[in-house]
Design an enzyme around this catalytic site. Structure first.
Site, mmCIF file in Angstrom:
data_model
loop_
_atom_site.group_PDB
_atom_site.id
_atom_site.type_symbol
_atom_site.label_atom_id
_atom_site.label_comp_id
_atom_site.label_asym_id
_atom_site.label_seq_id
_atom_site.Cartn_x
_atom_site.Cartn_y
_atom_site.Cartn_z
ATOM 1 C CB SER A 141 -8.067 0.513 5.778
ATOM 2 O OG SER A 141 -8.753 1.720 5.977
ATOM 3 C CB SER A 145 -7.815 3.517 3.042
ATOM 4 O OG SER A 145 -6.926 2.965 3.997
ATOM 5 C CE LYS A 180 -3.814 1.944 2.786
ATOM 6 N NZ LYS A 180 -4.656 1.676 3.987
#
Length: 456
Positions: free
Chosen positions: A182, A158, A80
């Site tokens: 997330s 996210s 990420k």
């Protein structure tokens, strides 16, 4: 690569790599080629081709000479875009950080997985500054849910790109962060496994924060076994050291507070079918009211959300300056709400949090784990959310609702696919434990996974 299925697990690829049937360099090239050729180019913010091929070459040399670093040697992984990877800019999904200097060093967990032989192939897209559960990003594009077969649907955030990258078969594993859901949200929406560890289980150096009181990490992957292997490596272990729980001794508590409110009937049906399978397999199931859950949301109504207060502190200078104009205005609006939480309110939230964590611990018996739908709905279409800010905020709140409870109570959780809901979209089954009960949780998940999925 011929013979290598894009949906293979880490464990499946490991067998091929360690036996010499599959070459790490060819696997890395295949992963990079799949990323480059995939129709949706919003999944990655950057690929790390030079690094990936160099790491894969060294891995191949180790394996050929009998010096493999272990189960994960040669396995591709994506990160990420909050994790520092040496020589790359950490954008946190934001245009305002795109011109910052490249990272001088890897984040601690990036080093840990490199030390286990994993091959870093790219950086994945995300909600800007990790501040949304939907995964929509106006700067780098919004990755489309890999499971959708009708209209483009949200990936979940996210850690949006991380979830889609694994679900689409571009990489066998990706690492995300989880402040309010997330990791577990994109895992559930895309039909893969997502493990959020207890906060502090892994080193946090070199990771762009959202709310340090809540931020936690974990892998998105295809199986619980994969998550167990990666968890061990992220902690610097050469191999996992936990076994499976006897399903006859598994004690699951289904909360009757908050988590089923306004849930889609098909989601509830898929979850209850998995519960029935577990019960037939010997698990002991009980249902219980948890007033603590309702108190969390009452606390947020009174003082504001802890995540919002801490996010505002992180971004105060940006929000008050010209950079705010270059940010996603929905992120700006949410973050600015944190300004309303004064110091006395913030302290009150922290004190109440400790009280609720203690109360929650009293509500559970030793060895009990929570079980409920990861999310109350399947992934909705993207287009209406882009067109309507009010709908965006409503769905974002609903999406985060079930998972943020675990973050606030400082626990651990793992989402496992359990069936499908409306439009044939995946439904997630969330197993959760209290703070530092990760071994108990992972052992139970290892044993229960095939039953939860309906494979047994």
């Amino acid at each position: 690569m011929d013979g290598v299925n894009g949906n293979m697990s880490v464990a499946g690829l490991s067998v091929l790599l360690q036996s010499g049937t599959l070459d790490p360099v060819e696997l890395a090239k295949t992963s990079l080629e799949k990323i480059a050729g995939y129709p949706d180019q919003s999944i990655f913010t950057a690929t790390l081709e030079e690094r990936a091929l160099a790491e894969a070459k060294v891995s191949a040399q180790r394996i050929r000479s009998g010096r493999s670093l272990g189960l994960l040697d040669g396995i591709p992984v994506a990160w990420k875009d909050l994790f520092d990877t040496k020589g790359s800019v950490t954008t946190a999904g934001s245009a305002v950080l795109a011109d910052h200097a490249p990272a001088a060093a890897d984040a601690a967990v990036v080093k840990a997985l490199a030390g286990a032989g994993m091959v870093s192939v790219g950086r994945t897209n995300m909600s800007e500054f990790a501040f949304s559960g939907l995964g929509i990003n106006p700067h780098y594009g919004t990755a489309h849910n890999a499971a959708s077969r009708d209209v483009p649907r949200i990936p979940g955030g996210s850690s949006s790109g991380s979830g889609v990258a694994v679900a689409a078969g571009l990489v066998p594993a990706a690492i995300g962060t989880d402040t309010g859901g997330s990791i577990r949200i994109p895992a559930a929406f895309n039909g893969i496994v997502g493990y959020k560890a207890t906060r502090g289980r892994y080193a946090m150096q070199g990771i762009f924060p959202l709310a340090k009181s809540l931020d936690s990490l974990g892998p998105l992957c295809r199986t619980v076994q994969d998550a167990v292997w990666i968890d061990a490596a992220m902690r610097g272990r050469s191999a996992p050291d936990l076994g499976r729980t006897d399903l006859g001794g598994l004690k699951l508590v289904i909360p009757e507070t908050v988590v089923f409110d306004d849930a889609e009937p098909a989601v509830v049906a898929a979850f209850e079918a998995a519960v029935s399978r577990l019960e037939k397999a010997g698990a002991r199931i009980s249902r219980r009211v948890f007033p603590v859950f309702a108190e969390i949301f009452a606390l947020m109504t009174r003082y504001g959300a802890l995540v919002t207060a801490e996010a505002y502190a992180v971004h105060k200078e940006r929000l008050e300056g010209p950079q705010a104009e270059r940010m996603d205005q929905r992120v700006v609006a949410r973050a600015r709400l944190g300004e309303k939480t004064g110091m006395t309110d913030y302290i009150a939230i922290l004190e109440a949090r400790q009280r609720l964590i203690a109360s929650f611990a009293d509500d559970l018996q030793p060895g009990e784990l929570l079980a409920h739908p990861t999310l109350p709905h399947v992934a909705p279409p993207i287009a209406p959310l882009l067109a309507d800010d009010e709908l965006f905020f409503k769905i974002n709140g609903k999406t985060l609702r079930n998972t943020l409870i675990g973050n606030f109570l400082d626990g651990c959780g793992i989402s496992i696919p359990c069936g499908t809901g409306d439009a044939g979209m995946p439904v997630g089954f969330l197993l959760s434990g209290q703070r530092n009960e990760d071994e108990t949780l992972l052992s139970a998940a290892l044993s229960a996974e095939t039953v939860i999925r309906g494979d047994a």
